[in-house]
Design a protein around this motif. Structure first.
Motif, PDB file in Angstrom:
ATOM      1  N   ILE A 149      90.081  -9.398  60.452  1.00 50.45           N
ATOM      2  CA  ILE A 149      89.378  -8.371  61.218  1.00 50.45           C
ATOM      3  C   ILE A 149      90.375  -7.486  61.954  1.00 50.45           C
ATOM      4  CG2 ILE A 149      87.750  -7.959  63.108  1.00 50.45           C
ATOM      5  CD1 ILE A 149      86.417 -10.657  62.213  1.00 50.45           C
ATOM      6  N   PHE A 150      91.321  -8.094  62.632  1.00 55.29           N
ATOM      7  CA  PHE A 150      92.362  -7.347  63.345  1.00 55.29           C
ATOM      8  C   PHE A 150      93.134  -6.448  62.372  1.00 55.29           C
ATOM      9  CE2 PHE A 150      96.718  -7.064  65.077  1.00 55.29           C
ATOM     10  CZ  PHE A 150      96.450  -6.493  66.301  1.00 55.29           C
ATOM     11  N   ASN A 151      93.515  -6.996  61.237  1.00 52.34           N
ATOM     12  CA  ASN A 151      94.271  -6.219  60.253  1.00 52.34           C
ATOM     13  C   ASN A 151      93.450  -5.082  59.662  1.00 52.34           C
ATOM     14  OD1 ASN A 151      97.002  -7.279  60.116  1.00 52.34           O
ATOM     15  ND2 ASN A 151      95.978  -9.188  59.620  1.00 52.34           N
ATOM     16  N   SER A 152      92.154  -5.274  59.497  1.00 55.37           N
ATOM     17  CA  SER A 152      91.320  -4.187  58.988  1.00 55.37           C
ATOM     18  C   SER A 152      91.249  -3.042  59.993  1.00 55.37           C
ATOM     19  CB  SER A 152      89.922  -4.684  58.643  1.00 55.37           C
ATOM     20  OG  SER A 152      89.177  -5.003  59.797  1.00 55.37           O
ATOM     21  N   LEU A 153      91.291  -3.347  61.289  1.00 50.57           N
ATOM     22  CA  LEU A 153      91.299  -2.305  62.311  1.00 50.57           C
ATOM     23  C   LEU A 153      92.608  -1.517  62.278  1.00 50.57           C
ATOM     24  CD1 LEU A 153      89.794  -4.317  65.275  1.00 50.57           C
ATOM     25  CD2 LEU A 153      88.678  -2.534  63.946  1.00 50.57           C
ATOM     26  N   ILE A 154      93.712  -2.209  62.068  1.00 53.71           N
ATOM     27  CA  ILE A 154      95.010  -1.543  61.991  1.00 53.71           C
ATOM     28  C   ILE A 154      95.039  -0.613  60.777  1.00 53.71           C
ATOM     29  CG2 ILE A 154      97.482  -1.909  61.588  1.00 53.71           C
ATOM     30  CD1 ILE A 154      97.190  -4.498  63.230  1.00 53.71           C
ATOM     31  N   GLN A 155      94.505  -1.069  59.654  1.00 50.02           N
ATOM     32  CA  GLN A 155      94.492  -0.262  58.429  1.00 50.02           C
ATOM     33  C   GLN A 155      93.660   1.005  58.600  1.00 50.02           C
ATOM     34  OE1 GLN A 155      96.469  -0.867  55.801  1.00 50.02           O
ATOM     35  NE2 GLN A 155      97.230  -2.572  57.020  1.00 50.02           N
ATOM     36  N   GLN A 156      92.599   0.956  59.387  1.00 53.13           N
ATOM     37  CA  GLN A 156      91.747   2.117  59.614  1.00 53.13           C
ATOM     38  C   GLN A 156      92.480   3.215  60.345  1.00 53.13           C
ATOM     39  OE1 GLN A 156      88.213   0.845  61.663  1.00 53.13           O
ATOM     40  NE2 GLN A 156      87.464  -0.299  59.896  1.00 53.13           N
ATOM     41  N   ASP A 157      93.449   2.850  61.193  1.00 52.31           N
ATOM     42  CA  ASP A 157      94.179   3.841  61.975  1.00 52.31           C
ATOM     43  C   ASP A 157      95.235   4.561  61.169  1.00 52.31           C
ATOM     44  OD1 ASP A 157      92.687   3.297  64.200  1.00 52.31           O
ATOM     45  OD2 ASP A 157      94.111   1.879  65.057  1.00 52.31           O
ATOM     46  N   ASN A 158      95.621   4.046  60.014  1.00 58.77           N
ATOM     47  CA  ASN A 158      96.670   4.670  59.201  1.00 58.77           C
ATOM     48  C   ASN A 158      96.117   5.682  58.254  1.00 58.77           C
ATOM     49  OD1 ASN A 158      98.729   3.227  60.377  1.00 58.77           O
ATOM     50  ND2 ASN A 158      98.491   1.515  58.974  1.00 58.77           N
TER      51      ASN A 158
END
Length: 58
Positions: free
Chosen positions: A49-58
């Motif tokens: 979940i945390f990693n999916s949030l980071i990917q959304q910002d890129n």
């Protein structure tokens, strides 16, 4: 989101933090309560979940 079996004891569930659980101290991710924020964020870095949030910002 992760079908946690401890959710009712977790502050993230109690305060309905949704995907902002990484921001809260005292969550029960991986079945434990981390003693420091450094330990907590290390757990978060391996969370889907945390990693999916980071990917959304890129």
């Amino acid at each position: 989101m992760k079908n946690c079996h401890q959710k009712e004891q977790c502050p993230a569930w109690e305060f309905q933090s949704g995907n902002m659980c990484w921001f809260m101290y005292g969550t029960l991710c991986n079945g434990t309560c981390d003693s420091t924020y450094t330990e907590k964020i290390e757990n978060c870095r391996s969370c889907i979940i945390f990693n999916s949030l980071i990917q959304q910002d890129n």
